[in-house]
Design an enzyme around this catalytic site. Structure first.
Site, PDB file in Angstrom:
ATOM      1  CD  GLU A  16      -1.144   8.517  -5.084  1.00  0.00           C
ATOM      2  OE1 GLU A  16      -2.052   8.001  -5.757  1.00  0.00           O
ATOM      3  OE2 GLU A  16      -1.227   8.698  -3.856  1.00  0.00           O
TER       4      GLU A  16
ATOM      5  NE  ARG B  96      -4.348   8.702  -7.408  1.00  0.00           N
ATOM      6  CZ  ARG B  96      -4.895   9.699  -6.732  1.00  0.00           C
ATOM      7  NH1 ARG B  96      -5.804  10.451  -7.303  1.00  0.00           N
ATOM      8  NH2 ARG B  96      -4.532   9.953  -5.482  1.00  0.00           N
TER       9      ARG B  96
ATOM     10  CG  ASP C 144      -1.450   2.076   2.952  1.00  0.00           C
ATOM     11  OD1 ASP C 144      -0.409   2.068   2.284  1.00  0.00           O
ATOM     12  OD2 ASP C 144      -2.285   3.016   2.898  1.00  0.00           O
TER      13      ASP C 144
ATOM     14  CD  GLU D  13      -8.700   4.409   2.184  1.00  0.00           C
ATOM     15  OE1 GLU D  13      -7.955   4.729   1.238  1.00  0.00           O
ATOM     16  OE2 GLU D  13      -9.490   5.228   2.734  1.00  0.00           O
TER      17      GLU D  13
END
Length: 656
Positions: free
Chosen positions: A276, A280, A409, A543
């Site tokens: 993360e 980000r 993913d 998404e």
């Protein structure tokens, strides 16, 4: 005998009383003004700095004008004659009492709040109300992707020497190239998305400035975010490039100034997610560096990446999931299978670390992610599939759970996008992508009785017939794979990509809120619908809109814009509050309860993809930019002047 009283005594008494009344009035007014002034100062301090006075703020504003990256670029590129002429102009202005020129903004294509704006080359007409209208020029064709000449993927490749940074001006606000066409902008809908961004940002600024996320209903910071209660400004860093793309310069300035003064991981003793923090924070800083050339962002990106490097100190080079950025102690989640690292996390570092090596000249970051690549390339894959868990000590797979949604993913996303980022020279990445997608299409992609295409999770050779909302990005991923290389799988990729995107849209419109659940299932009795209570929530996820955007760019089929507009209306109806946007606890209720969290990715991804959906193709064209999994666009090597590659140097990292 009574004393004689002077006739002037009453007059003096009256005058004294009047003086006291006037004095009390003046004192009261002064006190009220001071209270108001104090409140104003507190608000300014909350938005800017706790220690900056009004005078210092004014001085800093003037310095910002002089030191803004665009103006620095202009100064660096000015010839001696231009400099002399500029000095003469400035001297003349000083004599007239004008110390500084007003900030010269690039002409942008964003239309903010219904105001009239300009674009380069005058591709807009004006209506009688001043609103820019599309010219009669037909919309540009979808991007054509052709393989780049092979020059290797190494920062030391011959013929790949970087141009000086001063040769590349900052990207204009609005994210448009200088020769932009604006023939296919849907101004009304795009304006609405800009207003949503302003609403989200201004309320974050008012109630949670410097904190990570906002709780709109509570009107206070969200301390339960993945970054905890530390003042890391996740919403600022994550949303800043969206502000830049939309042309919201005032808000962009606020965020940049906060990063310059406040952002640091030096004293943060917290276990941060490597994944993360990378997508980000590192990703956000790298995009802003590409846009502006401002060295602040490159320095911050390297600072953050260096804090993550201790997590890579494992026998295999597969990093741990968590790292304490102060002590360097790293570990995995206790719930992960057998102490394993997670595929989607350690496999989603390549874009950022490879680009960071190229702009710093330090090969260390690329070496770290290339090690991960080699482990995954050489390891035996059951039935050609990648399980979601890998032990960083033994290099062996954990639980045999495969998914194109949660836990898996973005690893597959980064295989394709690493190849694109390299200018289509990283053939290893493209080959691994094709092999993985063929296995997924064979073993995991299925069709419902009603004809819906979905990609199921697979556990121990058993299909769950469940699809995560997170997997809805794969509609765009398959389509992008089809558009970027013609091979035996091209038509199948596009068919699957369109089918998955349609299915995700169905999961939205089959809910009363017109917003999709966190996961949805398929059976003889139900299709594209959540059955369990813990699957019925929506947390402002992007998404599905990402796939709408990619499919729109590749096909220009109007239905993708129509679907995006449906989503905008649903967000406004159910997620908007007086003080920001919230997720929903149950998308199947007519009046759903809100979750009181405005996720940072709502600004970074959801609103960015919706804005780009209604923008012209020249705004961040797909043959020049590749989006990381947090929707931070990174430039494509060899195709984009904003790549800003630096000469290669020896490793100089603060962490080994």
């Amino acid at each position: 005998m009574c004393p004689k009283t002077s006739k002037t005594t009453p007059l003096l008494l009256i005058a004294g009383i009047c003086f006291v009344i006037v004095l009390v009035g003046i004192t009261g007014i002064t006190l009220i003004n001071n209270i108001n002034l104090s409140n104003i100062i507190r608000l300014n301090e909350k938005v800017a700095s706790d220690s900056v006075s009004n005078n210092e703020n004014q001085i800093k504003e003037l310095n910002y004008v002089n030191n803004h990256p665009r103006n620095v670029y202009l100064k660096l590129n000015a010839s001696k004659e231009d400099e002399e002429e500029q000095m003469q102009k400035e001297q003349g202005k000083k004599e007239q009492g004008q110390e500084h020129e007003p900030l010269e903004l690039p002409k942008i294509s964003a239309v903010v709040g219904g105001s009239k704006v300009k674009v380069r080359d005058n591709h807009l007409k004006e209506s009688s109300e001043g609103m820019p209208l599309p010219s009669s020029t037909p919309p540009p064709a979808p991007p054509t992707f052709t393989p780049r000449p092979s020059s290797g993927d190494s920062p030391t490749s011959s013929g790949d020497s970087p141009s000086p940074l001063v040769d590349t001006p900052p990207l204009p606000f609005g994210g448009v190239k200088y020769n932009a066409s604006s023939g296919s902008i849907d101004y009304e809908k795009r304006n609405q998305v800009v207003k949503m961004m302003e609403h989200a940002w201004h309320n974050y600024k008012l109630y949670a400035w410097g904190k990570n996320e906002l709780r709109p209903l509570s009107q206070r910071p969200h301390s339960g975010s993945i970054f905890g209660s530390y003042d890391l400004g996740a919403t600022i860093v994550d949303g800043l490039d969206t502000l830049y793309i939309m042309g919201l310069e005032k808000e962009y300035r606020e965020g940049r100034d906060w990063i310059e003064r406040k952002f640091s991981l030096d004293n943060i003793s917290a276990e941060l997610s490597v994944f993360e923090t990378n997508i980000r924070f590192v990703g956000g800083m790298l995009t802003l560096y590409a846009f502006t050339g401002d060295p602040l962002y490159k320095e911050k990106a390297q600072h953050i990446a260096d804090k993550l490097l201790p997590a890579f100190q494992t026998p295999t080079g597969i990093p741990y999931a968590l790292v304490n950025t102060k002590t360097g102690v790293a570990k995995n989640y206790g719930w992960a299978s057998g102490g394993s690292s997670i595929l989607s996390e350690f496999g989603t570092l390549h874009l950022e670390f490879a680009y960071l090596s190229d702009i710093t000249g330090n090969p260390l970051y690329r070496e770290r992610v290339q090690t991960i690549r080699q482990v995954l390339k050489e390891i035996e894959k059951p039935k050609g599939l990648y399980p979601n868990f890998l032990n960083p000590k033994t290099g062996k797979w954990g639980q045999l759970h495969m998914s194109l949604g949660a836990l898996g993913d973005s690893y597959y996303e980064y295989l394709l996008k690493a190849w694109l980022q390299s200018g289509q020279t990283d053939e290893e990445a493209r080959e691994m992508y094709d092999e993985a997608m063929l296995a997924i299409m064979d073993k995991m992609v299925r069709f419902s009785p009603g004809g819906l295409t979905y990609v199921s999770d697979l556990k121990f050779d058993r299909l769950e017939h469940k699809m995560d909302h997170l997997a809805c990005f794969s509609g765009g991923l398959f389509a992008l794979g089809a558009a970027t290389r013609q091979n035996d799988y091209t038509d199948k990729y596009m068919e699957v990509g369109k089918g998955i995107t349609n299915t995700c849209h169905e999961s939205y419109i089959r809910a009363p809120t017109q917003l999709g659940p966190e996961a949805f299932r398929f059976s003889e009795a139900v299709e594209a619908r959540a059955l369990r209570s813990q699957e019925k929530y929506y947390i402002l996820r992007p998404e599905t809109f990402e796939s709408y955007f990619v499919l729109w760019r590749l096909t220009h089929d109007q239905k993708y814009r129509d679907w995006g507009w449906e989503a905008v209306l649903a967000l406004e109806k159910h997620c908007r509050t007086a003080h920001g946007y919230c997720g929903l606890r149950n998308v199947y209720q007519q009046e759903p309860q809100k979750d009181d969290v405005q996720q940072s990715f709502f600004l970074a991804e959801t609103l960015k993809y919706l804005y780009l959906l209604f923008s012209d193709d020249s705004v961040l064209p797909l043959d020049e930019w590749v989006f990381n999994t947090e929707a931070h666009p990174l430039p494509i090597k060899g195709a984009n002047a904003y790549y800003r590659q630096a000469p290669v140097t020896l490793p100089v990292s603060n962490a080994s």
